[in-house]
Design an enzyme around this catalytic site. Sequence first.
Site, PDB file in Angstrom:
ATOM      1  N   ASP A 200       0.828  -1.203   0.000  1.00 13.78           N
ATOM      2  CA  ASP A 200       0.000   0.000   0.000  1.00 13.78           C
ATOM      3  C   ASP A 200       0.868   1.261   0.000  1.00 13.78           C
ATOM      4  O   ASP A 200       1.985   1.266   0.530  1.00 13.78           O
ATOM      5  CB  ASP A 200      -0.907  -0.027   1.238  1.00 13.78           C
ATOM      6  CG  ASP A 200      -2.018   0.992   1.165  1.00 13.78           C
ATOM      7  OD1 ASP A 200      -2.569   1.198   0.079  1.00 13.78           O
ATOM      8  OD2 ASP A 200      -2.345   1.576   2.209  1.00 13.78           O
TER       9      ASP A 200
ATOM     10  N   GLU B 237       0.845  -0.418  -5.186  1.00 13.55           N
ATOM     11  CA  GLU B 237      -0.355   0.447  -5.113  1.00 13.55           C
ATOM     12  C   GLU B 237       0.116   1.866  -5.410  1.00 13.55           C
ATOM     13  O   GLU B 237       0.621   2.562  -4.538  1.00 13.55           O
ATOM     14  CB  GLU B 237      -0.996   0.330  -3.734  1.00 13.55           C
ATOM     15  CG  GLU B 237      -2.351   1.041  -3.625  1.00 13.55           C
ATOM     16  CD  GLU B 237      -2.224   2.526  -3.297  1.00 13.55           C
ATOM     17  OE1 GLU B 237      -2.313   3.351  -4.242  1.00 13.55           O
ATOM     18  OE2 GLU B 237      -2.026   2.843  -2.124  1.00 13.55           O
TER      19      GLU B 237
ATOM     20  N   ASP C 295     -11.696  -0.062  -1.016  1.00 18.03           N
ATOM     21  CA  ASP C 295     -12.011   1.311  -0.616  1.00 18.03           C
ATOM     22  C   ASP C 295     -13.098   1.948  -1.477  1.00 18.03           C
ATOM     23  O   ASP C 295     -13.552   3.057  -1.175  1.00 18.03           O
ATOM     24  CB  ASP C 295     -10.756   2.188  -0.689  1.00 18.03           C
ATOM     25  CG  ASP C 295      -9.810   1.941   0.473  1.00 18.03           C
ATOM     26  OD1 ASP C 295     -10.271   1.480   1.537  1.00 18.03           O
ATOM     27  OD2 ASP C 295      -8.601   2.209   0.323  1.00 18.03           O
TER      28      ASP C 295
END
Length: 371
Positions: A129, A176, A229
């Site tokens: 991430d 990401e 998300d």
Amino acid sequence: DREEAALNQKREELAEEIAFYKFQQFMFLKQWKALKAYANEKGIRIIGDIPIYVAFDSADTWANPVLFQFDEDNQPKAVAGCPPDAFSATGQLWGNPLYKWDYHKSTGYAWWLLRLAHVFKLYDTVRIDHFRGFDEYYSIPFGDQTAERGHWEKGPGMDLFNTVKEKLGDVDVIAEDLGYLTESVIEMVKESGYPGMKVLQFAFDSREESDYLPHNYERNCVVYTGTHDNDTILGWYYVMSEEDREFSKEYMGNAKSTDEELPWDFIRMSMESVANLAVTPMQEFLGLGTEARINYPSTLGNNWKWRLLPGQFTIGNGKENHRLTQITARIAKIKNTRRRESKTGPGKQAGRDSGRTDTEFKGEACRIWNR
């Protein structure tokens, strides 16, 4: 602070409770390894996810404060977040401690090597991430209530990932790389060789050309209809602006699609793209709305509650998905993982350059770390 006398006292006082949690972790790991082995035998690879940062109250910060930007009282000097933008006038204040990258470099990134070596025992592929934070990270003074006074600092960049490749080999990472990207971030992702992410829900901005539209993809990327998300396709589709929705209809040629067909339009578009990997949340195969959303970023209390119930995913769902996967040439070829493991030997890391056992590598990393 870790005071040896206090630690020994608590080890004795809490021995039974410590043993209970150790047993829980042992049983979970045993069951997880069995599940992963079964999945791998069926040609299914598991993608895991790790955040770039750890929490302030984590075991990592307590046990190894030297790794973080702490003062003499082990309080953060600065914390992580994102600057103000069109979505948030005051930015995002995450509050995670920041790494002391010069110290990590002096140890040969030993903590990061241990962390990644461990997660690759749990997963076949790992999505990291906030990948842009390795190029530059946003630093906010500790104690600030917003992210407005933060500034950018330089991260380790390719030095870290060159070390990862040298010590762990060609590990399977997804970067990401969403959000605002500078040229240096784009160059780092490209140089790493890791595939970046494309999210279809970010593609349809009627005001400008988008890198997330499939005709702009390069093969080395991973396309998502949406991530954890995002809202589901049906939830998102009816709250986007009318201009963007009309643009999506024009681009996809699906103005007459029903609500039942709409999620499949996006699934098909992702699978028909040149992206090496296409990822679709289960909710899209079931045609669910906002009630099945996984996460609302920057909120607490109403996230990660959706569950797939027995019988929800039917044989019909499976057949439709299988056929689409088949005609877009995305059927996985099953490899004989047992045969590969037998060649590398027990405890060895198949496909890694080093040829060393996990124990040998961990010992070296700890020696570097503690020098």
